[in-house]
Design a protein around this motif. Structure first.
Motif, PDB file in Angstrom:
ATOM      1  N   SER A 218       9.696  -0.591   7.192  1.00 38.45           N
ATOM      2  CA  SER A 218       8.859  -1.246   7.991  1.00 38.45           C
ATOM      3  C   SER A 218       7.487  -0.756   8.290  1.00 38.45           C
ATOM      4  O   SER A 218       6.356  -1.231   8.282  1.00 38.45           O
ATOM      5  N   ASP A 219       7.450   0.748   8.409  1.00 38.02           N
ATOM      6  CA  ASP A 219       6.485   1.491   8.276  1.00 38.02           C
ATOM      7  C   ASP A 219       5.535   1.471   7.053  1.00 38.02           C
ATOM      8  O   ASP A 219       4.406   1.260   7.208  1.00 38.02           O
ATOM      9  N   ARG A 220       6.072   1.562   6.160  1.00 35.24           N
ATOM     10  CA  ARG A 220       5.480   1.507   4.753  1.00 35.24           C
ATOM     11  C   ARG A 220       4.805   0.182   4.691  1.00 35.24           C
ATOM     12  O   ARG A 220       3.754  -0.023   3.920  1.00 35.24           O
ATOM     13  N   ASP A 221       5.489  -0.813   4.892  1.00 37.76           N
ATOM     14  CA  ASP A 221       4.991  -2.332   4.605  1.00 37.76           C
ATOM     15  C   ASP A 221       3.755  -2.484   5.679  1.00 37.76           C
ATOM     16  O   ASP A 221       2.773  -3.253   5.437  1.00 37.76           O
ATOM     17  N   ALA A 222       3.865  -1.946   6.712  1.00 40.64           N
ATOM     18  CA  ALA A 222       2.672  -1.959   7.781  1.00 40.64           C
ATOM     19  C   ALA A 222       1.529  -1.182   7.258  1.00 40.64           C
ATOM     20  O   ALA A 222       0.211  -1.637   7.296  1.00 40.64           O
ATOM     21  N   LEU A 223       1.728  -0.038   6.647  1.00 37.38           N
ATOM     22  CA  LEU A 223       0.742   0.666   6.007  1.00 37.38           C
ATOM     23  C   LEU A 223       0.013  -0.143   4.755  1.00 37.38           C
ATOM     24  O   LEU A 223      -1.152  -0.244   4.609  1.00 37.38           O
ATOM     25  N   ILE A 224       0.808  -0.941   3.918  1.00 36.17           N
ATOM     26  CA  ILE A 224       0.314  -1.846   3.211  1.00 36.17           C
ATOM     27  C   ILE A 224      -0.530  -2.966   3.306  1.00 36.17           C
ATOM     28  O   ILE A 224      -1.529  -3.150   3.101  1.00 36.17           O
ATOM     29  N   LYS A 225      -0.049  -3.338   4.565  1.00 39.59           N
ATOM     30  CA  LYS A 225      -0.841  -4.755   5.086  1.00 39.59           C
ATOM     31  C   LYS A 225      -2.144  -4.070   5.826  1.00 39.59           C
ATOM     32  O   LYS A 225      -3.230  -4.607   5.586  1.00 39.59           O
TER      33      LYS A 225
ATOM     34  N   ALA B  75       1.650   0.069  -5.940  1.00 37.64           N
ATOM     35  CA  ALA B  75       2.272  -0.225  -4.785  1.00 37.64           C
ATOM     36  C   ALA B  75       1.786  -1.409  -4.178  1.00 37.64           C
ATOM     37  O   ALA B  75       2.730  -2.211  -3.571  1.00 37.64           O
ATOM     38  N   LEU B  76       0.697  -2.142  -4.292  1.00 37.15           N
ATOM     39  CA  LEU B  76       0.159  -3.396  -3.863  1.00 37.15           C
ATOM     40  C   LEU B  76       1.067  -4.477  -4.621  1.00 37.15           C
ATOM     41  O   LEU B  76       1.490  -5.556  -4.243  1.00 37.15           O
ATOM     42  N   GLU B  77       1.078  -4.286  -6.046  1.00 40.22           N
ATOM     43  CA  GLU B  77       1.843  -5.227  -6.895  1.00 40.22           C
ATOM     44  C   GLU B  77       3.377  -5.305  -6.476  1.00 40.22           C
ATOM     45  O   GLU B  77       4.032  -6.511  -6.275  1.00 40.22           O
TER      46      GLU B  77
ATOM     47  N   GLU C  35       5.620  -8.336  -4.677  1.00 41.74           N
ATOM     48  CA  GLU C  35       6.927  -8.859  -5.373  1.00 41.74           C
ATOM     49  C   GLU C  35       7.947  -9.064  -4.278  1.00 41.74           C
ATOM     50  O   GLU C  35       9.140  -9.879  -4.164  1.00 41.74           O
ATOM     51  N   ARG C  36       7.740  -8.043  -3.314  1.00 40.88           N
ATOM     52  CA  ARG C  36       8.737  -8.074  -2.045  1.00 40.88           C
ATOM     53  C   ARG C  36       8.381  -9.162  -1.116  1.00 40.88           C
ATOM     54  O   ARG C  36       9.293  -9.403  -0.147  1.00 40.88           O
ATOM     55  N   GLY C  37       7.274  -9.823  -1.196  1.00 38.85           N
ATOM     56  CA  GLY C  37       6.911 -10.588  -0.291  1.00 38.85           C
ATOM     57  C   GLY C  37       6.282 -10.099   0.880  1.00 38.85           C
ATOM     58  O   GLY C  37       6.046 -10.762   1.930  1.00 38.85           O
TER      59      GLY C  37
END
Length: 358
Positions: free
Chosen positions: A223-230, A276-278, A282-284
């Motif tokens: 969840s933290d990783r995905d927040a960084l991506i966003k 990482a963005l690709e 893919e994970r949505g």
């Protein structure tokens, strides 16, 4: 832009606003790899042995770096230390030193000479605010806490510094949690943050089982990783790229030993962000429409330069990324084979990068 379908992409050179270039033979090995990762500007960490605490030391270090790779712009920093005075800060500003790095004592590599009590340095922060130097924070506390991560426990210090010195430019380095992102957002425009490539694809579980993925701050939850991506592809200029690429000899990253903290990404810095963005698409986690040319340029290049008051790249400065089936090698080595450094994400398929001719 549908990133998964892109075969050819042109971007301005990346500005890597947090990088470890080491010293001696290790420096000689890694510095020439900066441009391979599409980077032309780096903010250089001062945690050498001994640490960089004087303007003369910073200038001498920059000279060595320029001798190794003259086509890169090196932004130098001082190590926050008891020997610093407001007069040294004024001298640093006059000499073009970009910032001062705060390491809480004992939190990471070569931080033994770091800060015990942040309040002891208020006079230094006031001088930095006056002379417009950037304060760079390794935002962790040096002791475990049951209530929250080491990074989250540091965030009140960030907020206190910003309240006391509202015009002081502050960068919270290598954010690893949602809470850190929220803290930076809650501050005024003088506070920004860097996000690494590896925190966009690693989680704590990965970091604990793979020595080449072990770093500080430790990657956190998915969840933290995905927040960084966003945050990285949000278009918010508070968040910009700082790889925190931290090379160690492969012998220091082997299982069964006291593994040194640091992930080495320098030769593929830009390419790993795109990878990482690709994967996030893919994970949505994010949609294809969120990864635009404008937002890539902002995160990788323009926002960091703007915060550090640097000129933007001209239209002739471009890196070219093409899909040619290139994969990341397992390591890079010195010519005589005496030093080998393992690379993050070995065998992953990435864009091939070249520099456009002017």
């Amino acid at each position: 832009m549908k990133l998964s379908d892109v075969q050819h992409l042109e971007l301005p050179p990346s500005a890597d606003m947090h990088v470890h270039l080491r010293q001696g033979e290790l420096m000689d090995l890694v510095v020439p790899s900066i441009r391979a990762g599409g980077v032309d500007t780096v903010f250089v960490m001062p945690n050498l042995i001994p640490p960089i605490t004087t303007v003369a030391q910073a200038q001498e270090y920059r000279s060595r770096l320029q001798s190794s790779e003259p086509q890169v712009q090196y932004l130098m920093s001082l190590y926050l230390h008891s020997s610093l005075t407001p007069e040294v800060i004024a001298e640093a500003a006059a000499a073009g030193i970009a910032g001062v790095k705060l390491y809480p004592q004992g939190v990471t590599t070569n931080s033994e000479s770091g800060v015990k009590e942040v309040q002891d340095f208020h006079a230094i922060f006031a001088a930095m605010e006056k002379h417009d130097l950037v304060l760079n924070l390794h935002g962790e506390v040096p002791y475990p806490t049951d209530k929250c991560s080491l990074e989250e426990a540091f965030l009140p210090t960030l907020k206190d510094l910003h309240e006391r010195f509202p015009k002081l430019r502050i960068v919270l380095e290598h954010c690893s949690t949602t809470a850190a992102l929220d803290a930076v957002r809650s501050c005024g425009p003088s506070v920004a943050a860097t996000i690494t490539a590896h925190h966009l694809y690693l989680t704590e579980e990965m970091s604990h089982v793979d020595p080449l993925a072990f770093c500080k701050p430790i990657p956190k939850t998915a969840s933290d990783r995905d927040a960084l991506i966003k945050a990285a592809c949000s278009g918010d200029p508070k968040f910009f790229f700082g790889s925190d690429s931290a090379p160690h000899p492969l012998t220091a990253k082997q299982s069964g030993k006291q593994v040194s903290a640091g992930v080495f990404t320098q030769p593929y810095a830009t390419q790993l962000v795109l990878l990482a963005l690709e994967e996030a698409i893919e994970r949505g986690v994010i949609g294809e429409e969120e990864v635009t040319q404008e937002r890539l340029e902002l995160f990788l290049s323009r926002a960091g330069r703007r915060f550090y008051k640097l000129p933007q790249p001209d239209d002739l400065q471009k890196v070219v990324l093409e899909r040619k089936g290139e994969t990341i090698p397992s390591s890079i080595s010195s010519a005589d084979g005496t030093i080998e450094v393992g690379l993050s994400r070995a065998t992953s398929s990435v864009f091939s990068l070249s520099w456009a001719s002017k």
